[in-house]
Write an enzyme that holds these catalytic residues in place. Sequence first.
Site, PDB file in Angstrom:
ATOM      1  N   LYS A 108       4.691 -38.180  15.358  1.00  0.00           N
ATOM      2  CA  LYS A 108       5.691 -37.570  14.484  1.00  0.00           C
ATOM      3  C   LYS A 108       7.048 -37.676  15.160  1.00  0.00           C
ATOM      4  CE  LYS A 108       5.706 -35.381  10.435  1.00  0.00           C
ATOM      5  NZ  LYS A 108       4.854 -35.702   9.278  1.00  0.00           N
ATOM      6  N   SER A 365      -0.114 -44.800   3.132  1.00  0.00           N
ATOM      7  CA  SER A 365       0.588 -45.500   4.202  1.00  0.00           C
ATOM      8  C   SER A 365      -0.335 -46.516   4.872  1.00  0.00           C
ATOM      9  CB  SER A 365       1.109 -44.505   5.247  1.00  0.00           C
ATOM     10  OG  SER A 365       2.323 -43.925   4.837  1.00  0.00           O
TER      11      SER A 365
END
Length: 472
Positions: A108, A365
């Site tokens: 992240k 994704s």
Amino acid sequence: MNEPTTGLTFRQSVDHMVDRALAYMDLEPGIANAIKSCTSVLQVSFPVEIRGKVEVFTGWRAVHSIHRLPAKGGLRYSESVDQQEVEALAALMTYKCAIVDVPFGGSKGGLYINPENYSRTELKLITRRFARELASAGFLSPSTNVPAPDMGTGQREMAWIADTYKHLNPEDINALACVTGKPVAHGGVNGRTEATGRGVQYSLQEFFRHKEELRACGLEGELEGKRIIIQGLGNVGYHAAKFLSEEDGAKIIGIIVRDGAIVNEEGIHVEEAYYHRCSHGGLKGFAGGQFIEDGASVLEHECDILIPAAMESAITESNAPNIHTNLIAEAANGPITFEADRILRSRGITILPDAYVNAGGVVVSYFEWIRNLSHMRFGRIERRLDESRGRHILAALEHTSGEKVPDWISDNLSRGADELDLVRSGLDDSMRLALQEIIDVRKRMPEIEDYRTSAYIIALQKLARSYIDIGV
């Protein structure tokens, strides 16, 4: 198990939820600690000249796990971003990918910035410089670390990052796979923009197929007519509300955003509310519902399903005792703190956890990443063959029955699946199978009362197997 009661950070909250699952597992402490540890964190500060003055921006990229590569996770632009937040979100990504069987590690990133303060040209300069910093440090690559859109970012920013990486690595034929969530015309995949919201819809559809689980949380029947309050009208909240109301017949009775909330027991027209927010910067003045300035208070209104789809820590120990719903579907990351989770469970409120519910984004994704590596859109080879087979089936039916097949059947049978059909099919399958596995663990381990613990057990088992298999 002794559980702390207050003052936990987001990262600590995630770790304690993992610890709760570990208490039910016979896992070597060293392996457990290895799974929980964040592998690496990059912090960068870089200058960009904005309007004749040099501004210094700070960003982070955390890699929680590299048991699978690449590490995958969003990139957010927000003034709430800090290192502990990206570490917590990276950990969630690791568990999320394992739960829905996506072969990625967790990562992240974030940039401390309010994107609303900058023009498109300025954001492009800032984003391209941030991408250079990530790439030069080895935190941006199709094979090792692949960002995606998150709060404050979207297709536009991903296209800028992909183009920057491509110019830095002109020999890499897979350069477009360095990020996902790109515009379709620039290597994206159909269905990615709405994927997380669509995944929320599919998770609830699957939950409503399990009548025993549904009855246990005090609900019955179908999604149609169920009263839903949703917090957040961004990408995730908007699409989840839109699909649930338009396709499943659910009734959106409350929408909460930054400037307040609107409530209408007869149901809110999601498209009109979204248009009003985009046009006026908020929901105040929207004619399709009563405006309530204290939007957070609407979280406590009575409803069948509550969907927090905005920021983390929306439900805390302060408001958890006042939540009045049968089911909470966590569409945001970490919207319920560890302390609040315990209070809600003690009150008999069912929670479908974020690590499962909002996994739709990373599932699609994954499809986009595969599409970029294969250099071919989905359906290109088989679509016309499927259409041909469908026409043969129609001809056989009409020949056998002596009657013409109705147009709606003919249209469906003779149509080959395009990329969007295949993406939605794959997402639906992923969400269905993941919840079935979560429910199965609860049935095999009756001492587990909540779906979050069951989901984390599944993730930890898969992660432990990876670590043990490679001899760590």
